[in-house]
Design an enzyme around this catalytic site. Structure first.
Site, PDB file in Angstrom:
ATOM      1  N   LEU A   1      67.041  19.483  37.429  1.00 12.85           N
ATOM      2  CA  LEU A   1      67.233  20.529  36.465  1.00 12.85           C
ATOM      3  C   LEU A   1      67.359  22.071  37.306  1.00 12.85           C
ATOM      4  O   LEU A   1      67.490  23.264  36.753  1.00 12.85           O
ATOM      5  CB  LEU A   1      66.235  20.759  35.406  1.00 12.85           C
ATOM      6  CG  LEU A   1      65.903  19.577  34.378  1.00 12.85           C
ATOM      7  CD1 LEU A   1      64.625  20.155  33.533  1.00 12.85           C
ATOM      8  CD2 LEU A   1      67.084  19.018  33.724  1.00 12.85           C
ATOM      9  N   SER A   2      67.756  21.850  38.358  1.00 11.92           N
ATOM     10  CA  SER A   2      68.155  22.963  39.452  1.00 11.92           C
ATOM     11  C   SER A   2      67.085  23.886  39.655  1.00 11.92           C
ATOM     12  O   SER A   2      67.254  25.049  39.740  1.00 11.92           O
ATOM     13  CB  SER A   2      69.245  23.628  38.782  1.00 11.92           C
ATOM     14  OG  SER A   2      70.600  23.126  39.485  1.00 11.92           O
TER      15      SER A   2
ATOM     16  N   GLU B   1      79.272  14.483  37.385  1.00 10.45           N
ATOM     17  CA  GLU B   1      78.328  14.539  38.385  1.00 10.45           C
ATOM     18  C   GLU B   1      78.706  14.154  39.561  1.00 10.45           C
ATOM     19  O   GLU B   1      79.322  13.168  39.717  1.00 10.45           O
ATOM     20  CB  GLU B   1      77.263  13.588  37.929  1.00 10.45           C
ATOM     21  CG  GLU B   1      75.744  14.013  38.099  1.00 10.45           C
ATOM     22  CD  GLU B   1      75.407  15.053  37.483  1.00 10.45           C
ATOM     23  OE1 GLU B   1      75.458  16.287  37.737  1.00 10.45           O
ATOM     24  OE2 GLU B   1      74.880  15.069  36.210  1.00 10.45           O
TER      25      GLU B   1
ATOM     26  N   TYR C   1      71.748  12.061  49.363  1.00 14.59           N
ATOM     27  CA  TYR C   1      72.714  13.164  48.653  1.00 14.59           C
ATOM     28  C   TYR C   1      73.685  13.467  49.859  1.00 14.59           C
ATOM     29  O   TYR C   1      74.836  13.467  49.738  1.00 14.59           O
ATOM     30  CB  TYR C   1      72.152  14.439  47.954  1.00 14.59           C
ATOM     31  CG  TYR C   1      73.080  15.281  47.616  1.00 14.59           C
ATOM     32  CD1 TYR C   1      73.116  15.585  46.266  1.00 14.59           C
ATOM     33  CD2 TYR C   1      73.686  16.561  48.519  1.00 14.59           C
ATOM     34  CE1 TYR C   1      74.090  16.452  45.616  1.00 14.59           C
ATOM     35  CE2 TYR C   1      74.470  17.244  47.885  1.00 14.59           C
ATOM     36  CZ  TYR C   1      74.653  17.072  46.248  1.00 14.59           C
ATOM     37  OH  TYR C   1      75.757  18.180  45.676  1.00 14.59           O
TER      38      TYR C   1
ATOM     39  N   ASP D   1      75.492  24.382  40.613  1.00 11.55           N
ATOM     40  CA  ASP D   1      74.202  24.893  40.152  1.00 11.55           C
ATOM     41  C   ASP D   1      74.197  26.388  40.245  1.00 11.55           C
ATOM     42  O   ASP D   1      73.857  27.336  39.134  1.00 11.55           O
ATOM     43  CB  ASP D   1      73.022  24.220  40.813  1.00 11.55           C
ATOM     44  CG  ASP D   1      73.138  22.794  40.811  1.00 11.55           C
ATOM     45  OD1 ASP D   1      73.734  22.121  39.871  1.00 11.55           O
ATOM     46  OD2 ASP D   1      72.314  22.366  41.584  1.00 11.55           O
TER      47      ASP D   1
ATOM     48  N   GLU E   1      71.512  27.291  50.590  1.00 12.21           N
ATOM     49  CA  GLU E   1      71.330  26.055  50.334  1.00 12.21           C
ATOM     50  C   GLU E   1      71.894  25.224  51.594  1.00 12.21           C
ATOM     51  O   GLU E   1      71.121  24.369  51.979  1.00 12.21           O
ATOM     52  CB  GLU E   1      71.614  25.437  48.901  1.00 12.21           C
ATOM     53  CG  GLU E   1      70.973  24.313  48.603  1.00 12.21           C
ATOM     54  CD  GLU E   1      69.783  24.272  48.034  1.00 12.21           C
ATOM     55  OE1 GLU E   1      68.940  23.829  48.494  1.00 12.21           O
ATOM     56  OE2 GLU E   1      69.496  25.203  46.833  1.00 12.21           O
TER      57      GLU E   1
HETATM   58  C1  GLA Z   1      72.876  19.055  42.861  1.00 10.05           C
HETATM   59  C2  GLA Z   1      73.789  19.812  43.614  1.00 10.05           C
HETATM   60  C3  GLA Z   1      75.036  20.241  42.864  1.00 10.05           C
HETATM   61  C4  GLA Z   1      75.836  18.801  42.270  1.00 10.05           C
HETATM   62  C5  GLA Z   1      74.661  17.777  41.752  1.00 10.05           C
HETATM   63  C6  GLA Z   1      75.382  16.569  41.236  1.00 10.05           C
HETATM   64  O1  GLA Z   1      72.237  19.367  41.566  1.00 10.05           O
HETATM   65  O2  GLA Z   1      73.168  20.974  43.696  1.00 10.05           O
HETATM   66  O3  GLA Z   1      75.905  20.662  43.567  1.00 10.05           O
HETATM   67  O4  GLA Z   1      76.342  18.043  43.209  1.00 10.05           O
HETATM   68  O5  GLA Z   1      73.515  17.649  42.259  1.00 10.05           O
HETATM   69  O6  GLA Z   1      76.221  16.871  40.415  1.00 10.05           O
END
Ligand code: GLA
Length: 398
Positions: free
Chosen positions: A132-133, A42, A235, A185, A173
């Site tokens: 969860l993307s 992560e 982030y 992701d 993104e």
């Molecule tokens: C988000 C980002 C990924 C990754 C995760 C953490 O999902 O889109 O690229 O950095 O956080 O692991």
């Protein structure tokens, strides 16, 4: 395959929903892109680390058809919003945020090929902003559908096309949405294989597949239901902090990525970082990358007890060193490790809130859910949601 049967059923419903908005149409196509969980690795994809995600059977659907109008029409079921715009209006500052994802994809494709107006219907069953993307899922499904419609490089089975599409979506993104995310992701949503986890080396974009058979155990997703916005989260700050670490270290050491520093060199590397907080960030990068390799071996060896331990260590490092877990995720983590049937637990995705994954025996899932729900609700006033996991393949036409 059961999941494909479910999707065929979904398809009929989706087409009906499309027709309610846009009228009947013979020339339409339906696409699906999954969401993902990350088993481990992560916050290290943007530092050249290794990650171990898998695609899940929740995701985003798109129904698309060419249109004779002079503008694009797009309906989002989740937002309950129909938006019309012309090519000239495409902008990263468009006032309706969700439309920017579509605009980002269109802007990119328009530099490659001609995209004619179309009608697009979007519906998803992933919880949004939950780790969860959902955003990679949306970008990939739109890219896939629009590539198909414009006949641009579309090839369901071509690895290179999937890889390039993932890279483009990451760029959108980064540049269009404003999140400085890594490639994890988009890569897994584009390239995932059924029943497999994907080991991705984010520095070299090299991948390996591993069938994930957990025997009597399963991964359960636990959603804290605490809303968060990644753009407004820390982030991007973590990304900047790690960029700074790399700058300092490259003056002293021969390295190409932070996460790739061998454990034996960690102490030396730490001595070159003058800021305590950033030392902790570096420590997470290097130890997490090692944990990914370990977890991969543990899955291969069917060592679920060992795997569970590695997952817990990952969460603790994200909490202590990387500081991205947040109150709700830590509460769920603490409750979960008190439950004797739980082998492992950790936050999944970017953190700050959102979801965790829990490794536990299938026949203990119900007990676990009942136990933890009450405690969590009493402490936070929020209700947890739980989702089972089936590992599915990447973006596709259905
Ligand atoms: C988000 C980002 C990924 C990754 C995760 C953490 O999902 O889109 O690229 O950095 O956080 O692991």
């Amino acid at each position: 395959m059961q999941s494909d049967l479910i999707q065929q059923k979904n398809k009929k419903k989706l087409i009906k929903n499309f027709e309610k908005v846009f009228g009947s149409n013979k020339n339409l196509s339906v696409f699906f892109a999954p969401g993902r969980i990350n088993i481990i690795g992560e916050h290290i994809d943007y530092c050249g680390g290794k990650v171990l995600p898998a695609a899940i059977d929740k995701g985003t659907f798109v129904v698309i058809s060419p249109s004779s109008k002079k503008y694009f029409s797009c309906f989002s079921k989740n937002e309950n919003d129909l938006v019309n715009f012309t090519s000239k209006e495409i902008s990263a500052k468009y006032p309706i945020f969700w439309v920017r994802y579509l605009m980002g994809v269109l802007q990119h494709l328009q530099t490659k090929t001609k995209i004619s107006p179309c009608n697009i219907y979007i519906e998803g069953n992933l919880p949004l902003e939950s780790g969860l993307s959902s955003s990679a899922s949306l970008l990939l499904v739109l890219s896939w559908a629009l590539q198909y419609l414009s006949d641009f490089r579309y090839n369901e089975n071509d690895f290179e096309n999937r890889k390039q599409t993932a890279l483009v979506c990451q760029k959108i993104e980064n540049q269009f949405i404003g999140l400085q995310c890594g490639i994890m992701d988009q890569a897994v949503v584009a390239l995932a294989k059924q029943n497999n986890v994907m080991l991705l080396d984010c520095e070299k974009f090299e991948l390996e597949w591993l069938e994930c058979n957990l025997g009597e155990d399963t991964f359960l997703i636990v959603n804290s239901n605490k809303p968060r916005s990644l753009i407004e989260s820390k982030y991007n700050q973590r990304k900047q902090e790690t960029d700074q670490c790399l700058l300092w270290l490259q003056r002293k050491m021969q390295i190409t990525s932070l996460a790739g520093i061998p454990t034996e060199q960690l102490e030396e590397a730490l001595s070159f970082i003058p800021v305590k907080t950033l030392q902790k960030r570096l420590k997470h990068q290097v130890t997490e990358n090692q944990r990914v390799k370990l977890a991969y071996q543990q899955i291969a060896a069917k060592d679920n007890i060992g795997l569970g331990k590695t997952l817990k260590e990952s969460h603790l490092s994200l909490r202590e060193n990387y500081e991205v877990t947040g109150k709700e995720l830590d509460l769920i983590f603490d409750y979960s490790i008190q439950n004797k049937s739980v082998k492992g637990v950790r936050m999944t995705g970017a953190g700050f809130a959102g979801c965790l994954i829990v490794l536990l025996p299938k026949n203990e899932v119900e007990n676990y859910q009942n136990q933890i729900q009450g405690k969590y609700q009493a402490a936070t006033g929020l209700k947890l949601s739980f989702y089972s996991t089936t590992f599915t393949q990447g973006v596709r036409k259905i």
